[in-house]
Design a protein around this motif. Structure first.
Motif, PDB file in Angstrom:
ATOM      1  N   THR A  21       0.686  -1.304   0.092  1.00 20.76           N
ATOM      2  CA  THR A  21      -0.073   0.006   0.193  1.00 20.76           C
ATOM      3  C   THR A  21       0.880   1.252   0.136  1.00 20.76           C
ATOM      4  O   THR A  21       1.743   1.383   0.623  1.00 20.76           O
ATOM      5  CB  THR A  21      -0.974  -0.058   1.208  1.00 20.76           C
ATOM      6  OG1 THR A  21      -1.880  -1.099   1.048  1.00 20.76           O
ATOM      7  CG2 THR A  21      -1.731   1.442   1.312  1.00 20.76           C
ATOM      8  N   ASP A  74      -7.880   3.473  -2.921  1.00 15.43           N
ATOM      9  CA  ASP A  74      -9.053   3.683  -2.121  1.00 15.43           C
ATOM     10  C   ASP A  74      -9.035   5.047  -1.742  1.00 15.43           C
ATOM     11  O   ASP A  74      -8.033   5.748  -1.136  1.00 15.43           O
ATOM     12  CB  ASP A  74      -8.570   2.855  -0.612  1.00 15.43           C
ATOM     13  CG  ASP A  74      -9.871   3.212   0.297  1.00 15.43           C
ATOM     14  OD1 ASP A  74     -10.572   4.264   0.197  1.00 15.43           O
ATOM     15  OD2 ASP A  74     -10.067   2.371   1.370  1.00 15.43           O
ATOM     16  N   SER A  76     -10.723   7.126  -0.312  1.00 12.77           N
ATOM     17  CA  SER A  76     -11.357   7.776   1.021  1.00 12.77           C
ATOM     18  C   SER A  76     -10.071   7.814   1.799  1.00 12.77           C
ATOM     19  O   SER A  76     -10.152   8.552   2.889  1.00 12.77           O
ATOM     20  CB  SER A  76     -12.280   6.871   1.507  1.00 12.77           C
ATOM     21  OG  SER A  76     -11.936   5.586   2.195  1.00 12.77           O
ATOM     22  N   LYS A  77      -9.176   6.967   1.803  1.00 12.77           N
ATOM     23  CA  LYS A  77      -7.872   6.913   2.555  1.00 12.77           C
ATOM     24  C   LYS A  77      -6.725   7.492   1.643  1.00 12.77           C
ATOM     25  O   LYS A  77      -5.634   7.524   2.227  1.00 12.77           O
ATOM     26  CB  LYS A  77      -7.507   5.268   2.887  1.00 12.77           C
ATOM     27  CG  LYS A  77      -8.596   4.748   3.796  1.00 12.77           C
ATOM     28  CD  LYS A  77      -8.182   3.487   4.068  1.00 12.77           C
ATOM     29  CE  LYS A  77      -9.097   2.522   4.642  1.00 12.77           C
ATOM     30  NZ  LYS A  77      -8.754   0.942   5.122  1.00 12.77           N
TER      31      LYS A  77
END
Length: 125
Positions: A21, A74, A76-77
């Motif tokens: 990530t 993602d 949102s992150k």
């Protein structure tokens, strides 16, 4: 100032899936202009461009890795991720996430707008 930080396991067993990530701060991964990129550097070798995802969500892969690679995000992150399936010891490398304005391969990290510190991934049983 945009900062990128890679995270994920440092050791993966052969045939398993590597998941990394990249967390981005100071800028949005939905910015249309940029390519949020994964690159790696095997020991003793040059940079290898693996793939990228744009601000609009378009995804590009290195043809030589495409069958084993998946990039997602993602929003949102403010993170984007790399999955590499069926890893072998040849996938041992330092993996970097970076920001670029196109998908061309660069010889040096310094040719990218910004990049993370990199994370060592070793594939070994």
């Amino acid at each position: 100032q945009v900062q990128l930080q890679e995270s994920g396991p440092g050791l993966v067993k052969p045939s398993q899936t590597l998941s990394l990530t990249c967390t981005v701060s100071g800028g949005s991964i939905t910015s249309d202009y940029y390519y949020w990129t994964w690159i790696r550097q095997p020991p003793g070798k040059g940079l290898e461009w693996m793939g990228a995802i744009t601000g609009s969500g378009s995804i590009y892969y290195n043809p030589s890795l495409k069958s084993r690679t998946s990039i997602s995000r993602d929003t949102s992150k403010n993170q984007f991720t790399l999955q590499l399936n069926s890893v072998t010891p040849e996938d041992t490398a330092v993996y970097y996430c970076a920001r670029a304005d196109d998908i061309r391969l660069r010889a040096s990290l310094y040719e990218y707008d910004c990049w993370g510190r990199g994370t060592q991934v070793t594939v070994s049983s």
